[in-house]
Design an enzyme around this catalytic site. Structure first.
Site, mmCIF file in Angstrom:
data_model
loop_
_atom_site.group_PDB
_atom_site.id
_atom_site.type_symbol
_atom_site.label_atom_id
_atom_site.label_comp_id
_atom_site.label_asym_id
_atom_site.label_seq_id
_atom_site.Cartn_x
_atom_site.Cartn_y
_atom_site.Cartn_z
ATOM 1 N N SER A 139 0.859 -1.186 0.000
ATOM 2 C CA SER A 139 0.000 0.000 0.000
ATOM 3 C C SER A 139 0.894 1.233 0.000
ATOM 4 O O SER A 139 2.077 1.147 0.371
ATOM 5 C CB SER A 139 -0.852 -0.014 1.275
ATOM 6 O OG SER A 139 -1.506 1.230 1.463
ATOM 7 N N TYR A 152 -2.251 -1.615 10.364
ATOM 8 C CA TYR A 152 -2.193 -1.699 8.894
ATOM 9 C C TYR A 152 -0.837 -1.212 8.387
ATOM 10 O O TYR A 152 -0.207 -1.834 7.538
ATOM 11 C CB TYR A 152 -3.326 -0.852 8.312
ATOM 12 C CG TYR A 152 -3.530 -0.970 6.814
ATOM 13 C CD1 TYR A 152 -4.290 -2.006 6.276
ATOM 14 C CD2 TYR A 152 -2.970 -0.044 5.943
ATOM 15 C CE1 TYR A 152 -4.495 -2.105 4.908
ATOM 16 C CE2 TYR A 152 -3.168 -0.129 4.577
ATOM 17 C CZ TYR A 152 -3.935 -1.156 4.063
ATOM 18 O OH TYR A 152 -4.128 -1.256 2.706
HETATM 19 P P1 NAD Z 1 -11.520 -6.147 -0.373
HETATM 20 O O1 NAD Z 1 -12.111 -6.149 0.996
HETATM 21 O O2 NAD Z 1 -12.395 -5.942 -1.548
HETATM 22 O O3 NAD Z 1 -10.673 -7.468 -0.607
HETATM 23 C C1 NAD Z 1 -9.974 -8.124 0.402
HETATM 24 C C2 NAD Z 1 -9.949 -9.591 0.048
HETATM 25 O O4 NAD Z 1 -9.302 -10.301 1.101
HETATM 26 C C3 NAD Z 1 -11.367 -10.173 -0.111
HETATM 27 O O5 NAD Z 1 -11.368 -11.088 -1.179
HETATM 28 C C4 NAD Z 1 -11.567 -10.885 1.222
HETATM 29 O O6 NAD Z 1 -12.455 -11.958 1.110
HETATM 30 C C5 NAD Z 1 -10.151 -11.357 1.493
HETATM 31 N N1 NAD Z 1 -9.908 -11.702 2.888
HETATM 32 C C6 NAD Z 1 -10.177 -10.974 4.001
HETATM 33 N N2 NAD Z 1 -9.860 -11.680 5.099
HETATM 34 C C7 NAD Z 1 -9.370 -12.871 4.657
HETATM 35 C C8 NAD Z 1 -8.882 -14.028 5.311
HETATM 36 N N3 NAD Z 1 -8.850 -14.130 6.649
HETATM 37 N N4 NAD Z 1 -8.489 -15.077 4.546
HETATM 38 C C9 NAD Z 1 -8.552 -15.007 3.201
HETATM 39 N N5 NAD Z 1 -9.000 -13.938 2.530
HETATM 40 C C10 NAD Z 1 -9.400 -12.894 3.263
HETATM 41 O O7 NAD Z 1 -10.359 -5.036 -0.327
HETATM 42 P P2 NAD Z 1 -9.383 -4.499 -1.468
HETATM 43 O O8 NAD Z 1 -9.515 -3.036 -1.449
HETATM 44 O O9 NAD Z 1 -9.560 -5.229 -2.752
HETATM 45 O O10 NAD Z 1 -7.961 -4.863 -0.820
HETATM 46 C C11 NAD Z 1 -7.092 -5.871 -1.320
HETATM 47 C C12 NAD Z 1 -5.659 -5.595 -0.863
HETATM 48 O O11 NAD Z 1 -5.232 -4.331 -1.395
HETATM 49 C C13 NAD Z 1 -5.503 -5.498 0.654
HETATM 50 O O12 NAD Z 1 -4.279 -6.083 1.046
HETATM 51 C C14 NAD Z 1 -5.466 -3.999 0.896
HETATM 52 O O13 NAD Z 1 -4.771 -3.662 2.062
HETATM 53 C C15 NAD Z 1 -4.738 -3.529 -0.355
HETATM 54 N N6 NAD Z 1 -4.963 -2.103 -0.672
HETATM 55 C C16 NAD Z 1 -6.212 -1.628 -0.967
HETATM 56 C C17 NAD Z 1 -6.387 -0.273 -1.278
HETATM 57 C C18 NAD Z 1 -7.734 0.316 -1.643
HETATM 58 O O14 NAD Z 1 -7.840 1.554 -1.766
HETATM 59 N N7 NAD Z 1 -8.775 -0.470 -1.886
HETATM 60 C C19 NAD Z 1 -5.269 0.568 -1.259
HETATM 61 C C20 NAD Z 1 -4.012 0.047 -0.943
HETATM 62 C C21 NAD Z 1 -3.866 -1.304 -0.648
#
Ligand code: NAD
Length: 257
Positions: A139, A152
């Site tokens: 991130s 985080y």
């Molecule tokens: P999201 O909530 O849509 O996706 C998260 C995924 O992780 C989902 O598929 C969920 O089912 C899965 N998950 C959660 N707990 C779990 C567990 N215990 N075991 C297995 N799977 C699990 O969120 P996102 O925005 O798509 O985030 C995905 C990644 O990207 C994360 O690591 C997040 O920190 C990172 N990220 C997101 C953003 C953003 O703006 N959306 C920015 C920077 C980084």
């Protein structure tokens, strides 16, 4: 760019960024394993729809990334992989002196420890097959900080550091390990927050996006899951064979500030 014949495991990929990455890898020809902690009919249907749309192998394997043994079992059940994308992640926001211990433990386990377990389990197979790509989704918060996100930010900085170490340990092998650092990405989760925020601030959608959500993203645009998928595919390409142990920011200029 073709990844035909390559197999990919993407953790946390039944929604959002993980799903976007899985779709772009499948579009490039890779067989994909989707994952989350649920085991619903729609999880398996999602994999089937990717298989049909892109003409690749696709399956869904349930594994809870908060548990080390399940992380390792995911790799074993999949039969190893050529491409490993550590994407599963959760968030909780609170000042450090009020941060619930169970939330701290869950964030560190899912966002950081899971990558240790999956990489440890996947590397021997990559070495045996003589090729591997590890892409860890960190991130902008793996490089910078904000208040109230101690767990985080600790986890994402940890993922960036761990990626460098694994890159050094595999530097003389045809294996690379990098971290992608997204800024704010438009996922269904983020999209769902927009109507409430519009009401709360009495603002238009455009104002909420620019003035509330994207205050730290100079482009004033979200990154997309397709762009993160495309960056992952690039890191799996021959052009990226000497890119290892580094971070690629997909953040509209956030970390340039
Ligand atoms: P999201 O909530 O849509 O996706 C998260 C995924 O992780 C989902 O598929 C969920 O089912 C899965 N998950 C959660 N707990 C779990 C567990 N215990 N075991 C297995 N799977 C699990 O969120 P996102 O925005 O798509 O985030 C995905 C990644 O990207 C994360 O690591 C997040 O920190 C990172 N990220 C997101 C953003 C953003 O703006 N959306 C920015 C920077 C980084």
């Amino acid at each position: 760019m073709t990844l035909a014949g390559k197999s990919a495991i993407i953790t946390g990929s039944n929604s959002g960024i993980g799903l976007g990455i899985a779709r772009e890898l499948a579009k490039a020809g890779a067989d994909v394993v989707l994952n989350s902690f649920t085991d619903r009919e729609e999880d398996h249907a999602l994999a089937a729809s990717i298989a049909e749309e892109f003409g690749v192998g696709a399956r869904y394997i349930k594994a809870d990334m908060s548990k080390g043994a399940e992380c390792r079992a995911l790799i074993e059940t999949a039969g190893g992989c050529d491409i490993l994308v550590n994407n599963a992640g959760i968030q909780h926001v609170a000042p450090i002196d009020e941060f619930p211990v169970e939330k701290w433990d869950a964030i560190i386990a899912i966002n950081m420890n899971s990558a240790f377990h999956t990489m440890a389990a996947a590397l021997p197979g990559m070495r045996a097959r003589g090729w591997g790509r590890i892409v860890n989704i960190a991130s902008a918060h793996g490089l910078t900080a904000s208040p109230f996100k101690a767990a985080y930010i600790a986890a994402k900085h940890g993922v960036v550091g761990m990626s460098k170490t694994v890159a050094l340990e595999t530097a003389q092998e045809p294996i690379t390990c990098n971290a992608i650092c997204p800024g704010y990405v438009l996922t269904p989760l983020v999209e769902a927050q927009i109507p409430d925020t519009m009401r709360e601030y009495n603002m238009s959608r455009e104002e909420v996006v620019k003035n509330v959500m994207l205050t730290r993203q100079p482009s004033k645009e979200f990154a997309t899951v397709e762009q993160l998928g495309g960056t992952t595919v690039f890191l799996c390409s021959d052009a990226a064979a000497q890119i290892t142990g580094t971070t690629i920011s997909v953040d509209g200029g956030w970390t340039a500030l």
